[in-house]
Design a protein around this motif. Sequence first.
Motif, mmCIF file in Angstrom:
data_model
loop_
_atom_site.group_PDB
_atom_site.id
_atom_site.type_symbol
_atom_site.label_atom_id
_atom_site.label_comp_id
_atom_site.label_asym_id
_atom_site.label_seq_id
_atom_site.Cartn_x
_atom_site.Cartn_y
_atom_site.Cartn_z
ATOM 1 N N ASP A 1 2.432 -0.245 -4.575
ATOM 2 C CA ASP A 1 2.783 -0.163 -3.180
ATOM 3 C C ASP A 1 1.808 -1.192 -2.473
ATOM 4 O OD1 ASP A 1 0.376 1.105 -2.716
ATOM 5 O OD2 ASP A 1 1.356 2.818 -2.887
ATOM 6 N N GLY A 2 2.006 -1.574 -1.141
ATOM 7 C CA GLY A 2 1.095 -2.587 -0.386
ATOM 8 C C GLY A 2 -0.254 -2.066 -0.360
ATOM 9 N N GLU A 3 -0.428 -0.911 -0.222
ATOM 10 C CA GLU A 3 -1.886 -0.338 -0.026
ATOM 11 C C GLU A 3 -2.549 -0.799 -1.232
ATOM 12 O OE1 GLU A 3 -1.609 3.851 1.046
ATOM 13 O OE2 GLU A 3 -0.272 3.374 2.604
ATOM 14 N N GLU A 4 -1.894 -0.400 -2.528
ATOM 15 C CA GLU A 4 -2.729 -0.782 -3.839
ATOM 16 C C GLU A 4 -2.903 -2.457 -3.777
ATOM 17 O OE1 GLU A 4 -4.860 -0.860 -7.262
ATOM 18 O OE2 GLU A 4 -4.380 0.922 -5.637
ATOM 19 N N ALA A 5 -1.773 -3.038 -3.495
ATOM 20 C CA ALA A 5 -2.076 -4.596 -3.818
ATOM 21 C C ALA A 5 -3.354 -4.973 -2.889
ATOM 22 C CB ALA A 5 -0.741 -5.168 -3.202
ATOM 23 N N ILE B 1 -2.356 -8.049 7.217
ATOM 24 C CA ILE B 1 -1.534 -7.286 8.132
ATOM 25 C C ILE B 1 -0.211 -6.476 7.510
ATOM 26 C CG2 ILE B 1 -0.048 -7.257 10.259
ATOM 27 C CD1 ILE B 1 -1.424 -9.687 11.069
ATOM 28 N N ALA B 2 -0.350 -5.120 7.375
ATOM 29 C CA ALA B 2 0.468 -4.483 6.919
ATOM 30 C C ALA B 2 1.672 -4.243 7.715
ATOM 31 C CB ALA B 2 -0.103 -2.963 6.541
ATOM 32 N N ILE C 1 -2.208 -12.679 4.998
ATOM 33 C CA ILE C 1 -1.164 -12.187 4.142
ATOM 34 C C ILE C 1 -0.611 -11.147 5.271
ATOM 35 C CG2 ILE C 1 -0.722 -10.717 2.243
ATOM 36 C CD1 ILE C 1 -3.139 -11.897 0.865
ATOM 37 N N LEU C 2 0.968 -11.199 5.099
ATOM 38 C CA LEU C 2 1.744 -10.169 5.494
ATOM 39 C C LEU C 2 2.068 -9.155 4.407
ATOM 40 C CD1 LEU C 2 3.931 -12.243 8.240
ATOM 41 C CD2 LEU C 2 1.905 -10.762 8.692
ATOM 42 N N MET C 3 1.600 -8.090 4.428
ATOM 43 C CA MET C 3 1.796 -7.217 3.509
ATOM 44 C C MET C 3 2.871 -6.040 3.504
ATOM 45 S SD MET C 3 0.963 -6.305 0.444
ATOM 46 C CE MET C 3 -0.592 -7.203 -0.015
ATOM 47 N N ASP C 4 3.972 -6.095 3.016
ATOM 48 C CA ASP C 4 5.001 -5.010 2.888
ATOM 49 C C ASP C 4 4.354 -3.740 2.277
ATOM 50 O OD1 ASP C 4 7.370 -3.471 2.871
ATOM 51 O OD2 ASP C 4 8.553 -5.104 2.655
ATOM 52 N N LEU C 5 4.364 -2.701 2.617
ATOM 53 C CA LEU C 5 3.770 -1.553 2.325
ATOM 54 C C LEU C 5 4.696 -0.863 1.162
ATOM 55 C CD1 LEU C 5 2.219 0.326 5.268
ATOM 56 C CD2 LEU C 5 1.021 -1.154 3.412
#
Length: 82
Positions: free
Chosen positions: A20-24, A40-41, A10-14
Amino acid sequence: MASSEQPDLILMDLTLPDIDGEEATRRIKADPATKRIPVIALTANAMAGDKERALAAGCDDFDTKPVDMPRLLDKIAALKPH
């Protein structure tokens, strides 16, 4: 979506609209069905401490936008299950 699709990575947009991407990422890593999926953030707003917060949330790596494709592809290759 991670649970139903079971992606290899997963490429996670923050910066996301609802959470937010951190919570996701925390939710993905807390779920036994998805916890092994590498994340990967990605962020355009690279501020001091962003990488550390993303890694603490469970991201496996961190990169900034604009994306340097060779660098990102190296990170993907390092994390993608074989």
